[in-house]
Design an enzyme around this catalytic site. Structure first.
Site, PDB file in Angstrom:
ATOM      1  N   LYS A   1     108.629  97.636  70.139  1.00 49.58           N
ATOM      2  CA  LYS A   1     107.953  98.662  70.415  1.00 49.58           C
ATOM      3  C   LYS A   1     107.699  98.461  71.899  1.00 49.58           C
ATOM      4  O   LYS A   1     106.639  98.419  72.150  1.00 49.58           O
ATOM      5  CB  LYS A   1     106.790  98.601  69.500  1.00 49.58           C
ATOM      6  CG  LYS A   1     106.248 100.213  69.472  1.00 49.58           C
ATOM      7  CD  LYS A   1     105.219 100.227  68.231  1.00 49.58           C
ATOM      8  CE  LYS A   1     104.450 101.666  68.135  1.00 49.58           C
ATOM      9  NZ  LYS A   1     104.908 102.799  68.198  1.00 49.58           N
TER      10      LYS A   1
HETATM   11  N1  PMP Z   1     110.085 104.970  65.063  1.00 52.06           N
HETATM   12  C1  PMP Z   1     109.300 105.154  66.522  1.00 52.06           C
HETATM   13  C2  PMP Z   1     110.178 105.371  67.571  1.00 52.06           C
HETATM   14  C3  PMP Z   1     108.077 104.867  66.320  1.00 52.06           C
HETATM   15  O1  PMP Z   1     107.274 105.114  67.604  1.00 52.06           O
HETATM   16  C4  PMP Z   1     107.401 104.739  65.254  1.00 52.06           C
HETATM   17  C5  PMP Z   1     105.779 104.349  64.979  1.00 52.06           C
HETATM   18  N2  PMP Z   1     105.373 103.147  65.286  1.00 52.06           N
HETATM   19  C6  PMP Z   1     108.058 104.624  63.758  1.00 52.06           C
HETATM   20  C7  PMP Z   1     109.566 104.591  64.006  1.00 52.06           C
HETATM   21  C8  PMP Z   1     107.568 104.188  62.607  1.00 52.06           C
HETATM   22  O2  PMP Z   1     107.094 103.009  62.522  1.00 52.06           O
HETATM   23  P1  PMP Z   1     105.835 102.553  61.821  1.00 52.06           P
HETATM   24  O3  PMP Z   1     105.991 102.975  60.413  1.00 52.06           O
HETATM   25  O4  PMP Z   1     105.895 100.927  61.683  1.00 52.06           O
HETATM   26  O5  PMP Z   1     104.552 103.034  62.397  1.00 52.06           O
END
Ligand code: PMP
Length: 301
Positions: free
Chosen positions: A159
């Site tokens: 991330k």
């Molecule tokens: N894809 C992207 C590009 C994101 O920014 C997020 C949010 N973190 C997600 C998917 C979903 O991830 P999560 O369920 O862990 O928040």
């Protein structure tokens, strides 16, 4: 009235080990993280005073940092504690938590092995990512011209802030055209995700969901939670390649993400969907899982 800017608020931010006044939690202009995107972050939600899947998020932060070669100066347990501390100090019961780690100003150039790794954690009230009206009708997605990169081109499972440049451009284009968010394809032209959330489809079979294999984008914590909840309900989840040509055949579409939670999609480009029972059931199950009272009674059926 415009919202209060994020640099001008009351409260405290956890910054390299201690709580500092919100307005004084600054960094220098010559920070490596700003110029060269050596920066990773998390997005978490607290429900009723408890951060949902806190340790999973702290672990992902560490993994993202490691991927970028940044050695985290705090352990996962210390990051967990800091997130809890910052919520307590700011009286955040239902809100959003944003840990961020970045290389500092000690070196300014592409290589920055000796730059300090800084960490800050902020928390604020943040009820719904999409407006409640948009959520009930299903949000509108527009396919972006930008694509998720090949895993050989970028650290796609981190991330990392640099990966969000294409998300911001995509979301701005979508919003300018009257949509809520963008649908992003991957570099091969397969359906990947939205700009900050994963995507699920239901085609003809009532109890079967399809979701893209997360081989070049984040395998979201919410995505994993929803797969678990679906399976618990006897709903089969198939992870596979999904091509944009299949969109016209979908009956239900929804997004999953920490911020988006489970959000039905009502339209992709000019194809429309009606949020249906599976989306509703999983929306309710997710709310129950995180500790919220479900907004609808559909799952009681
Ligand atoms: N894809 C992207 C590009 C994101 O920014 C997020 C949010 N973190 C997600 C998917 C979903 O991830 P999560 O369920 O862990 O928040």
């Amino acid at each position: 009235m415009a919202d209060q800017p994020f640099d001008d608020r009351d409260g405290s931010i956890w910054y390299n080990g201690k709580l500092v006044p919100w307005r004084e939690s600054n960094l220098h202009i010559l920070s490596h993280g700003l110029h060269y995107a050596s920066c990773v972050f998390e997005g978490e939600r607290a429900y009723g005073g408890t951060i949902f899947k806190l340790t999973e998020h702290s672990k992902r932060l560490e993994l993202s940092a490691q991927t970028l070669g940044m050695a985290m100066p705090y352990t996962v347990a210390e990051i967990d504690d800091a997130c809890i501390e910052v919520c307590k100090d700011n009286n955040i019961i239902d809100g959003y938590i944003r840990p961020v780690a970045w290389r500092g100003s000690e070196m300014m150039g592409v290589s920055a092995q000796d730059a300090r790794i800084n960490i800050a954690i902020s928390a604020w009230d943040w009820p719904s990512y999409f407006s409640p009206e948009a959520r009930m009708k299903g949000i509108k997605l527009r396919t972006s011209k930008w694509r998720r990169p090949d895993p050989q081109t970028a650290p796609v499972h981190a991330k990392a802030s640099g990966l969000y440049m294409i998300c911001t451009m995509s979301k701005h284009d979508a919003e300018a055209a009257g949509f809520h968010d963008a649908l992003m394809l991957d570099w091969r032209g397969r359906i990947a995700e939205a700009t900050g959330a994963n995507i699920f489809f239901r085609f003809d079979e009532a109890n079967v969901l399809h979701t893209p294999t997360p081989d070049c984008f984040l395998d979201g914590i919410t995505r994993q939670t929803v797969i678990f909840l679906a399976k618990k309900r006897g709903i089969k989840v198939i992870e596979r390649t999904i091509m944009p040509e299949e969109i016209t055949k979908a009956n239900e579409v929804f997004l999953t993400g920490t911020a988006a939670e489970v959000t039905p999609v009502g339209q992709i480009d000019d194809v429309k969907f009606t949020p249906g029972e599976v989306s509703q059931v999983l929306m309710d199950d997710y709310e129950r899982e995180v500790g919220k009272a479900p907004a609808t009674a559909a799952s009681a059926a």
